[in-house]
Scaffold this motif. Structure first.
Motif: not given
Length: 191
Positions: A35, A38, A42, A138, A140, A146, A148
């Motif tokens: 994903y 991010l 959010r 989330l 990194t 990245k 989720i």
């Protein structure tokens, strides 16, 4: 003898350090996906609770098909020993997890390094959110990108299907395509 808590009647139970989940055995349903945006996640989770952001290092040890890791968090001596069994399949899957708090995670990691081969070390920044009863991460991940992740702890087996449906609904809401769902652990990708 139990230590009495500040209100008198209930026993004192120390809270886990920030970024650490309560200990003990758990059964959960989870979903992990790539994903890249991010910020979009959010924004879509506005109204959810941001628990915190943590720099974590997960050291995985070679144990065959099962997974064992020590989690450390930057700036904290405490950590967690995590053992889990989970199928390597994309989409929503069930996991069985056993968590134990560590007062000195670095020392435990060093002991295990002397006994077991290290499979991988995963370094990540994890934002932890609570959204509609689901814990959302989330992540990194250094060298990987990245991601989720959704986790829903099941109180008992009767909640399994409802939990799966909740995660699928959240996946649709966050517009995660099928091809971005992950079957493997970060440790498999790093290794």
């Amino acid at each position: 003898m139990a230590t009495v808590g500040p209100r008198g009647g209930e026993p004192y139970r120390p809270r886990p350090p920030p970024g650490i989940v309560d200990s003990g055995p758990k059964t959960l349903v989870e979903l992990k996906a790539r994903y890249e945006d991010l910020g979009k996640a959010r924004a879509l989770m506005a109204g959810g609770d941001h628990i915190g952001t943590y720099k974590q290092v997960d050291t995985y040890f070679s144990t065959g098909e099962r997974r064992l890791k020590v989690r450390t968090i930057e700036g904290q001596r405490e950590g967690q020993l995590v053992y889990y069994e989970r199928p390597d399949e994309g989409g929503v899957k069930e996991s069985r997890v056993l968590l134990a708090p560590l007062l000195d995670a670095g020392a435990v990691r060093e002991i295990l390094r002397r006994v077991l081969p290290v499979q991988a070390e995963v370094r990540k920044t994890r934002e932890v959110w609570r959204y509609r009863g689901i814990q959302v991460h989330l992540d990194t991940v250094r060298g990987l990108g990245k991601f989720i992740e959704f986790e829903k702890i099941l109180k008992d087996e009767s909640e399994r299907e409802a939990g799966r449906q909740e995660l699928e609904a959240l996946r649709a809401y966050l517009q995660i395509p099928q091809e971005d769902l992950m079957a493997s652990s970060y440790s498999d990708l790093v290794a």
